[in-house]
Motif scaffolding. Structure first.
Motif, mmCIF file in Angstrom:
data_model
loop_
_atom_site.group_PDB
_atom_site.id
_atom_site.type_symbol
_atom_site.label_atom_id
_atom_site.label_comp_id
_atom_site.label_asym_id
_atom_site.label_seq_id
_atom_site.Cartn_x
_atom_site.Cartn_y
_atom_site.Cartn_z
ATOM 1 N N LYS A 1 0.797 -1.227 0.000
ATOM 2 C CA LYS A 1 0.000 0.000 0.000
ATOM 3 C C LYS A 1 0.827 1.272 0.000
ATOM 4 N N GLN A 2 1.921 1.264 0.727
ATOM 5 C CA GLN A 2 2.710 2.495 0.872
ATOM 6 C C GLN A 2 3.799 2.633 -0.191
ATOM 7 N N HIS A 3 4.299 1.490 -0.672
ATOM 8 C CA HIS A 3 5.423 1.550 -1.606
ATOM 9 C C HIS A 3 5.092 0.998 -2.985
ATOM 10 N N GLY A 4 3.862 0.477 -3.146
ATOM 11 C CA GLY A 4 3.441 -0.011 -4.453
ATOM 12 C C GLY A 4 4.162 -1.261 -4.904
ATOM 13 N N LYS A 5 4.689 -2.023 -3.966
ATOM 14 C CA LYS A 5 5.427 -3.234 -4.317
ATOM 15 C C LYS A 5 4.524 -4.457 -4.246
ATOM 16 N N ASP A 6 5.053 -5.606 -4.700
ATOM 17 C CA ASP A 6 4.294 -6.841 -4.646
ATOM 18 C C ASP A 6 4.199 -7.337 -3.215
ATOM 19 N N ASN A 7 3.244 -8.193 -2.991
ATOM 20 C CA ASN A 7 3.058 -8.808 -1.682
ATOM 21 C C ASN A 7 4.224 -9.769 -1.410
ATOM 22 N N ASP A 8 5.032 -9.472 -0.382
ATOM 23 C CA ASP A 8 6.200 -10.312 -0.097
ATOM 24 C C ASP A 8 6.068 -11.081 1.221
ATOM 25 N N LEU A 9 4.812 -11.316 1.639
ATOM 26 C CA LEU A 9 4.597 -11.998 2.916
ATOM 27 C C LEU A 9 5.264 -13.374 2.950
ATOM 28 N N ILE A 10 5.163 -14.129 1.880
ATOM 29 C CA ILE A 10 5.729 -15.474 1.881
ATOM 30 C C ILE A 10 7.249 -15.423 1.974
ATOM 31 N N ASP A 11 7.851 -14.454 1.300
ATOM 32 C CA ASP A 11 9.306 -14.297 1.432
ATOM 33 C C ASP A 11 9.677 -14.002 2.875
ATOM 34 N N ARG A 12 8.901 -13.200 3.554
ATOM 35 C CA ARG A 12 9.176 -12.872 4.955
ATOM 36 C C ARG A 12 9.010 -14.116 5.848
ATOM 37 N N VAL A 13 8.000 -14.924 5.521
ATOM 38 C CA VAL A 13 7.799 -16.164 6.280
ATOM 39 C C VAL A 13 9.000 -17.100 6.095
ATOM 40 N N LYS A 14 9.449 -17.208 4.852
ATOM 41 C CA LYS A 14 10.576 -18.102 4.558
ATOM 42 C C LYS A 14 11.857 -17.650 5.258
ATOM 43 N N LYS A 15 12.020 -16.345 5.457
ATOM 44 C CA LYS A 15 13.239 -15.827 6.071
ATOM 45 C C LYS A 15 13.197 -15.875 7.596
ATOM 46 N N ASP A 16 12.021 -16.142 8.149
ATOM 47 C CA ASP A 16 11.884 -16.204 9.613
ATOM 48 C C ASP A 16 12.119 -17.643 10.059
ATOM 49 N N ALA A 17 13.166 -17.854 10.871
ATOM 50 C CA ALA A 17 13.541 -19.206 11.307
ATOM 51 C C ALA A 17 12.413 -19.899 12.042
ATOM 52 N N TYR A 18 11.507 -19.134 12.639
ATOM 53 C CA TYR A 18 10.419 -19.741 13.410
ATOM 54 C C TYR A 18 9.595 -20.692 12.540
ATOM 55 N N PHE A 19 9.473 -20.350 11.234
ATOM 56 C CA PHE A 19 8.611 -21.126 10.345
ATOM 57 C C PHE A 19 9.349 -22.242 9.601
ATOM 58 N N ALA A 20 10.583 -22.492 9.994
ATOM 59 C CA ALA A 20 11.380 -23.519 9.319
ATOM 60 C C ALA A 20 10.671 -24.868 9.224
ATOM 61 N N PRO A 21 9.933 -25.310 10.255
ATOM 62 C CA PRO A 21 9.298 -26.644 10.180
ATOM 63 C C PRO A 21 8.290 -26.821 9.036
ATOM 64 N N ILE A 22 7.776 -25.728 8.488
ATOM 65 C CA ILE A 22 6.726 -25.894 7.454
ATOM 66 C C ILE A 22 7.131 -25.301 6.101
ATOM 67 N N ILE A 23 8.363 -24.874 5.939
ATOM 68 C CA ILE A 23 8.784 -24.253 4.683
ATOM 69 C C ILE A 23 8.521 -25.189 3.501
ATOM 70 N N SER A 24 8.784 -26.467 3.688
ATOM 71 C CA SER A 24 8.588 -27.415 2.585
ATOM 72 C C SER A 24 7.123 -27.590 2.209
ATOM 73 N N GLN A 25 6.203 -27.159 3.095
ATOM 74 C CA GLN A 25 4.770 -27.312 2.843
ATOM 75 C C GLN A 25 4.137 -26.077 2.195
ATOM 76 N N LEU A 26 4.901 -24.999 2.057
ATOM 77 C CA LEU A 26 4.304 -23.726 1.637
ATOM 78 C C LEU A 26 3.677 -23.794 0.244
ATOM 79 N N ASP A 27 4.336 -24.480 -0.683
ATOM 80 C CA ASP A 27 3.757 -24.557 -2.034
ATOM 81 C C ASP A 27 2.381 -25.206 -2.004
ATOM 82 N N LYS A 28 2.244 -26.254 -1.203
ATOM 83 C CA LYS A 28 0.953 -26.920 -1.079
ATOM 84 C C LYS A 28 -0.053 -26.030 -0.374
ATOM 85 N N ILE A 29 0.414 -25.351 0.684
ATOM 86 C CA ILE A 29 -0.474 -24.450 1.428
ATOM 87 C C ILE A 29 -0.988 -23.327 0.528
#
Length: 492
Positions: free
Chosen positions: A420-448
């Protein structure tokens, strides 16, 4: 004062007279003929023949020669002579009685015998309404048939759903089309019911009491009743209104126009949806190779067919109030303030509905879908919609729901700011992938994030709807659909 400034040689031609765009641009030749003077006045003559035949069958002194003479003149109408008579007598029915009498001198004494003007006027209107619905219903069925094929073809293609015109849970292109279809099915039911409910006014006399016919048949009530029934049969009706005033109730007109108006609302909604989808470049109406979208902006692909449908449908919607008000002000047995209004309203309702359906069929025959654009739009919104699924996957992997919820909330707001503020694409998934907390489900993201897992039973719903509700309606018109479904070329 406004004067006619056209060259003398053009004055009096069709180009110097008002011409309805319904007849010059939009409506079919068949529907135009249905409301033409030729159809109207030849039907009057048929009704006079039906009356004479029935009266003869029931014992009045009418000969076969008189009837044959009238039959030879059904379509041979001297419109100029009728116009001259009407200037003198200021009565359209009597003008045509005189015109036919001049053409049929042998039958002159028995033309219109015992009848009032509404015998030909109202009964002709009922025949015209019936024939008009007979024209519209197959056109509507053709739209339903073609749209059903489109819905079935795209029943599994995910697309963003919208509530409040804001992105919501996914649906499918075909499921959305099934919503349009559902409304059209209701319109087919309403128009069919209006047609099946139509009856014949029959022979009722000046205030509906049949007093003139009682006099003709010397008080024989059974013969008058038989006359009423027989004339209706000759005109193709198996039912008639048993009680009328001078006219059949204008409630009949209201019921018919209400069904047409309802169709207008359906078309306006559907074509508004197509216009919205066209603005997103997800779905488009057909666009011809040489078609120009704008005189100033050559790149434009305006949805002119859908816009035309909306324009016509809006007019059709407004006619409901006109028919309702006309019925409301019919005092006692009848007032004449319905006449001029109905000449306009009934014809315009049918011509407008006809033009709208022709245009809509043209649209449905050439709808274009752009899956890659749709997928890109989904990709921009799906990460937000998948947050609940991500939380569930983390819990199943041993995470704490509340902790996960907070992390997703923070990351979602950060990604939202980028959009909204910078006119960029939605990068939520990239942020999830970079957060170590979500490491257990990274391999499931494409299916999710598989869009097809977000559409619920949409494909099955479309199939069930078409099989259970659409196909039975389309099958009613199987014998005429092949002809009606031919590719439609719009006049302009």
């Amino acid at each position: 004062m406004v004067t006619i400034d056209a060259p003398v040689e053009l004055q009096g031609t069709e180009y110097c007279n008002y011409r309805s765009p319904l007849s010059t641009r939009y409506a079919s030749k068949e529907m135009q003929y249905n409301f033409s003077d030729q159809k109207k006045f030849s039907t009057w003559r048929k009704l006079w023949i039906y009356l004479a035949k029935a009266e003869k069958e029931l014992g009045l002194d009418i000969t076969d020669e008189q009837i044959a003479e009238m039959e030879s003149a059904i379509h041979d109408i001297d419109f100029a002579a009728a116009a001259e008579h009407e200037k003198k007598v200021r009565h359209d029915v009597m003008a045509h009685v005189h015109t036919l009498a001049e053409r049929c001198p042998l039958a002159a004494p028995i033309i219109h015998l015992g009848a009032t003007s509404c015998y030909v006027g109202d009964n002709t209107d009922l025949i015209t309404l019936k024939h008009g619905l007979d024209l519209l219903l197959p056109r509507l069925a053709a739209v339903i048939s073609r749209l059903a094929k489109f819905a079935d073809e795209y029943k599994s293609l995910p697309i963003l759903g919208f509530t409040h015109l804001q992105p919501a849970q996914l649906t499918t292109v075909g499921k959305r089309a099934s919503l349009w279809l559902s409304d059209l099915i209701m319109d087919e039911r309403a128009l069919s019911r209006a047609r099946d409910d139509l009856r014949f006014r029959g022979v009722k006399g000046t205030t509906g009491t049949q007093a003139s016919f009682m006099q003709l048949f010397k008080g024989d009530s059974a013969k008058v009743r038989a006359l009423d029934k027989r004339v209706a049969e000759l005109a193709g009706f198996d039912k008639r209104y048993l009680v009328t005033g001078q006219t059949y109730s204008r409630k009949v007109d209201l019921e018919v126009v209400a069904a047409l108006s309802g169709l207008g609302a359906t078309v306006h909604k559907m074509c508004s949806d197509i216009r919205l989808l066209a603005s997103r470049k997800e779905v488009e109406e057909p666009f011809e190779a040489s078609q120009i979208g704008s005189s100033a902006m050559p790149y434009k692909r305006n949805p002119m067919r859908s816009e035309r449908c909306c324009a016509l449908a809006r007019h059709l919607i407004t006619l409901h109030a006109n028919a309702a008000n006309t019925h409301a002000v019919q005092w006692l047995e009848r007032t004449l303030d319905d006449s001029a209004n109905r000449r306009i309203t009934l014809a315009e309702a049918f011509l407008t509905a006809d033009a709208t359906l022709l245009t809509l069929l043209n649209i449905c025959q050439g709808l274009v879908v752009y899956p890659k654009v749709i997928a890109r739009h989904i990709a921009q919104e799906l990460p937000f919609m998948a947050t609940e699924n991500i939380i569930m996957a983390m819990v199943q992997a041993g995470g704490d729901r509340q902790v996960c919820h907070e992390k997703i909330r923070v990351l979602s707001h950060e990604a939202g700011a980028q959009v909204k503020q910078h006119g960029k694409d939605n990068d939520l998934i990239d942020r999830v992938k970079k957060d170590a907390y979500f490491a257990p489900i990274i391999s499931q993201l494409d299916k999710i994030l598989d869009a097809s897992t977000f559409i619920g039973r949409a494909p099955e719903q479309v199939t069930e709807f078409i099989e259970e509700e659409v196909d039975p309606v389309v099958s009613k018109y199987a014998c005429v659909l092949k002809e009606v479904e031919k590719p439609v070329t719009l006049n302009i």
